[in-house]
Enzyme design. Structure first.
Site, PDB file in Angstrom:
ATOM      1  N   HIS A  36      21.497  -3.452 -30.026  1.00 41.87           N
ATOM      2  CA  HIS A  36      21.529  -4.341 -28.404  1.00 41.87           C
ATOM      3  C   HIS A  36      22.863  -5.094 -28.911  1.00 41.87           C
ATOM      4  O   HIS A  36      22.962  -6.511 -29.672  1.00 41.87           O
ATOM      5  CB  HIS A  36      20.583  -4.767 -28.253  1.00 41.87           C
ATOM      6  CG  HIS A  36      20.464  -5.185 -26.454  1.00 41.87           C
ATOM      7  ND1 HIS A  36      20.554  -4.645 -25.384  1.00 41.87           N
ATOM      8  CD2 HIS A  36      21.445  -6.459 -25.821  1.00 41.87           C
ATOM      9  CE1 HIS A  36      20.940  -5.051 -24.141  1.00 41.87           C
ATOM     10  NE2 HIS A  36      21.637  -6.256 -24.189  1.00 41.87           N
ATOM     11  N   ASP A  38      26.217  -6.830 -26.483  1.00 44.37           N
ATOM     12  CA  ASP A  38      26.994  -6.549 -24.479  1.00 44.37           C
ATOM     13  C   ASP A  38      28.573  -6.757 -25.244  1.00 44.37           C
ATOM     14  O   ASP A  38      28.711  -7.648 -23.750  1.00 44.37           O
ATOM     15  CB  ASP A  38      26.598  -8.018 -24.230  1.00 44.37           C
ATOM     16  CG  ASP A  38      24.571  -7.596 -23.817  1.00 44.37           C
ATOM     17  OD1 ASP A  38      25.060  -7.393 -22.598  1.00 44.37           O
ATOM     18  OD2 ASP A  38      24.101  -8.095 -23.963  1.00 44.37           O
ATOM     19  N   GLU A 141      20.393  -1.542 -19.489  1.00 42.41           N
ATOM     20  CA  GLU A 141      19.543  -3.130 -19.770  1.00 42.41           C
ATOM     21  C   GLU A 141      19.034  -3.485 -18.668  1.00 42.41           C
ATOM     22  O   GLU A 141      19.616  -4.423 -17.498  1.00 42.41           O
ATOM     23  CB  GLU A 141      20.258  -4.405 -20.590  1.00 42.41           C
ATOM     24  CG  GLU A 141      19.159  -5.331 -20.872  1.00 42.41           C
ATOM     25  CD  GLU A 141      20.363  -6.517 -21.638  1.00 42.41           C
ATOM     26  OE1 GLU A 141      21.066  -6.589 -21.266  1.00 42.41           O
ATOM     27  OE2 GLU A 141      18.804  -7.498 -22.411  1.00 42.41           O
ATOM     28  N   HIS A 168      15.584  -6.377 -16.357  1.00 42.95           N
ATOM     29  CA  HIS A 168      16.211  -7.572 -16.943  1.00 42.95           C
ATOM     30  C   HIS A 168      14.414  -8.536 -16.238  1.00 42.95           C
ATOM     31  O   HIS A 168      13.678  -8.451 -17.125  1.00 42.95           O
ATOM     32  CB  HIS A 168      17.571  -7.363 -16.420  1.00 42.95           C
ATOM     33  CG  HIS A 168      18.049  -8.693 -17.652  1.00 42.95           C
ATOM     34  ND1 HIS A 168      18.068  -9.626 -17.055  1.00 42.95           N
ATOM     35  CD2 HIS A 168      18.212  -7.991 -18.737  1.00 42.95           C
ATOM     36  CE1 HIS A 168      18.995 -10.487 -18.304  1.00 42.95           C
ATOM     37  NE2 HIS A 168      19.499  -9.631 -18.985  1.00 42.95           N
ATOM     38  N   HIS A 214      12.206  -8.555 -23.047  1.00 37.68           N
ATOM     39  CA  HIS A 214      12.905  -9.085 -21.141  1.00 37.68           C
ATOM     40  C   HIS A 214      11.253  -8.654 -20.755  1.00 37.68           C
ATOM     41  O   HIS A 214      11.465  -8.785 -19.730  1.00 37.68           O
ATOM     42  CB  HIS A 214      13.596  -8.385 -20.822  1.00 37.68           C
ATOM     43  CG  HIS A 214      14.995  -8.960 -20.972  1.00 37.68           C
ATOM     44  ND1 HIS A 214      15.541 -10.248 -20.253  1.00 37.68           N
ATOM     45  CD2 HIS A 214      16.165  -8.117 -21.957  1.00 37.68           C
ATOM     46  CE1 HIS A 214      16.535 -10.119 -21.314  1.00 37.68           C
ATOM     47  NE2 HIS A 214      17.134  -8.723 -22.376  1.00 37.68           N
ATOM     48  N   HIS A 235      15.877  -6.491 -28.633  1.00 41.05           N
ATOM     49  CA  HIS A 235      16.664  -6.893 -29.112  1.00 41.05           C
ATOM     50  C   HIS A 235      15.621  -8.299 -28.337  1.00 41.05           C
ATOM     51  O   HIS A 235      15.621  -9.358 -27.492  1.00 41.05           O
ATOM     52  CB  HIS A 235      17.476  -7.528 -28.103  1.00 41.05           C
ATOM     53  CG  HIS A 235      17.726  -7.606 -26.952  1.00 41.05           C
ATOM     54  ND1 HIS A 235      17.692  -6.286 -26.285  1.00 41.05           N
ATOM     55  CD2 HIS A 235      18.402  -8.341 -26.040  1.00 41.05           C
ATOM     56  CE1 HIS A 235      17.703  -6.322 -24.921  1.00 41.05           C
ATOM     57  NE2 HIS A 235      18.065  -8.171 -24.555  1.00 41.05           N
ATOM     58  N   ASP A 304      22.425  -8.631 -30.197  1.00 39.16           N
ATOM     59  CA  ASP A 304      22.380  -9.537 -29.466  1.00 39.16           C
ATOM     60  C   ASP A 304      23.863 -10.058 -28.809  1.00 39.16           C
ATOM     61  O   ASP A 304      23.982 -10.731 -28.197  1.00 39.16           O
ATOM     62  CB  ASP A 304      21.355 -10.424 -28.729  1.00 39.16           C
ATOM     63  CG  ASP A 304      21.285 -11.052 -26.907  1.00 39.16           C
ATOM     64  OD1 ASP A 304      22.014  -9.633 -26.589  1.00 39.16           O
ATOM     65  OD2 ASP A 304      20.496 -11.135 -26.498  1.00 39.16           O
TER      66      ASP A 304
END
Ligand SMILES: *[C@@H]1O[C@H](CO)[C@@H](O)[C@H](O)[C@H]1NC(C)=O
Ligand SMILES: *[C@@H]1O[C@H](CO)[C@@H](O)[C@H](O)[C@H]1NC(C)=O
Ligand SMILES: *[C@@H]1O[C@H](CO)[C@@H](O)[C@H](O)[C@H]1NC(C)=O
Ligand SMILES: [Zn+2]
Length: 410
Positions: A36, A38, A141, A168, A214, A235, A304
């Site tokens: 993961h 971003d 995600e 999420h 999540h 993650h 992350d």
């Protein structure tokens, strides 16, 4: 005396260098596949996805955790780039926005072909390793990003999505998020609704990995029960080591073990130490714990990076993975275990997901019922004419309501 001190410090330096050298030697043939990152979110928020802006040059990008030189130094050979959009897009422009984030990942691969190659299967990840490229994959995600549509799910698969995080930080009409366990949100699906189970069946059929980072513990358990293939946490870290509800509790780690699934450890300081500061060694504690409870085959890395603000000392950006691997070697992890954490565990899960997938099987077709959706911005095409009333109780209620309304009875 001085000589003895000199000798011992030399020995200490050599020993630590040995771990670091061994880590790099291993990573030359088995680089990291991280679960993961971003960066695409940064590209949106910093540059509105304009990659040709000279400030957006991925070679010289400075303020992010990720850039091309750092990926090279960190021996990153595979990355699931996160196509993410926050929960406030739910029932609004979620689908348009996620298409744009998938598009920016494709454009990264096009613009930097000497660094990235966009791939969609496990054998092409291996091929990218051989060619010294960063195999680039897409993880979507947030289940809200399919807008409760199996057609959207299938279309995102065709665009390259190879995992979907079921939620999420909000419930979808078919799965619950972790804030339910924290007491900040209400349970709605008690795990997975019946439509949620269709979503998972379809993910299994297509070959999209089910990502449980999540989600609520009830949703984790329902998904581990429902899936015909191993699942991932792209993650998330260990709840026993840091009691954050974003982490995975031990009873779920047992299920991870029994299903050959995978937990890719998150480096966010708040999930590592439950405070705003953390260390590389504390991240290794999470890896040790997951290995002890679920076995060495259940451990991976999902840093992350560029999705969080606080990272452990020693793991500040994507160039630092070799230091973490050196720490595992210092803790007597075997070379085979380390190769597992780096890439082989993910490759095993992904291959199993590919084997379970079956294009010959009939797709899931029954849409979510209308009354399970937030209707404010929706048209209802299809629902009134749908063939099976039994699957369409929502539509039935809705058309009954509009009939009664038109007769001024409501
Ligand atoms: C990014 O910068 C590097 C080094 O300055 C340059 O060689 C490269 O062409 C640039 N790439 C893009 C896509 O602008
Ligand atoms: C992997 O994907 C590539 C590109 O779509 C394709 O050419 C290749 O046949 C696939 N390999 C397998 C084993 O499915
Ligand atoms: C690693 O193994 C060595 C040799 O067997 C031992 O002396 C050392 O205590 C072990 N270290 C850890 C952290 O288990
Ligand atoms: Zn996340």
């Amino acid at each position: 005396m001085l000589l003895i001190w000199w000798f011992w410090s030399l020995l200490a330096v050599c020993a630590s260098d040995t771990f670091r050298d061994r880590a790099e030697a291993i990573m030359r043939t088995t680089p990291v596949i991280d679960g993961h990152n971003d960066l695409p979110w940064q590209l949106l928020t910093l540059f509105n996805n304009q990659l040709l802006d000279s400030k957006a040059n991925l070679t010289t990008l400075e303020k992010t955790h990720t850039n091309i030189p750092k990926l090279k130094t960190g021996y990153v050979g595979g990355q699931f780039w996160s196509a993410y959009m926050p929960c406030d897009t739910q029932n609004k422009d979620a689908v348009k926005r996620i298409l744009e984030q998938i598009d920016v990942i494709h454009r990264m691969c096009q613009l930097y072909p000497e660094t990235f190659v966009c791939v969609t299967n496990s054998s092409d990840i291996m091929e990218a390793f051989k060619n010294g490229k960063v195999a680039s994959l897409i993880g979507v995600e947030g289940g809200h990003l399919i807008d409760s549509s199996l057609g959207v799910l299938r279309t995102l698969y065709h665009l390259g999505m190879r995992y979907l995080t079921l939620t999420h930080n909000c419930n979808t009409p078919w799965a619950d998020n972790w804030l339910v366990d924290k007491g900040d949100d209400k349970a709605e699906s008690q795990g997975l609704s019946s439509f949620g189970k269709s979503v998972l069946n379809e993910m299994n059929r297509l070959g999209v990995m089910i990502d449980l980072s999540h989600v609520s513990v009830a949703t984790m358990k329902a998904a581990l029960q429902q899936s015909k293939a191993p699942v991932i946490f792209s993650h998330s870290s260990a709840y026993s080591v840091c009691r954050s509800r974003r982490n995975v509790p031990d009873d779920v780690l047992e299920l991870v073990k029994n299903t050959n699934s995978l937990v890719m450890v998150n480096f966010y300081s708040e999930f590592v130490s439950c405070s705003s500061s953390a260390t590389l060694s504390q991240v290794a504690d999470h890896l040790d714990h997951i290995k002890n409870v679920a076995g060495p085959g259940a451990v991976g890395l999902g840093g992350d990076y560029d999705g969080v603000t606080k990272l452990p000392v020693g793991l500040e950006d994507v160039s630092k993975y070799p230091d973490l691997i050196a720490e595992l070697l210092r803790r007597n992890w075997t070379e085979a275990e380390v190769r597992g954490v780096l890439a082989e565990n993910l490759l095993r899960v992904f291959s199993e997901v590919e084997l379970v997938s079956n294009n010959m099987q009939a797709p899931e077709e029954a849409p979510i019922s209308l009354n399970e959706l937030d209707g404010a911005c929706r048209t209802h095409y299809g629902y009134s004419q749908a063939p099976s009333i039994h699957l369409q109780t929502g539509a039935l209620v809705a058309s009954l309501a509009s009939l009664l309304f038109s007769l001024r009875l409501l």
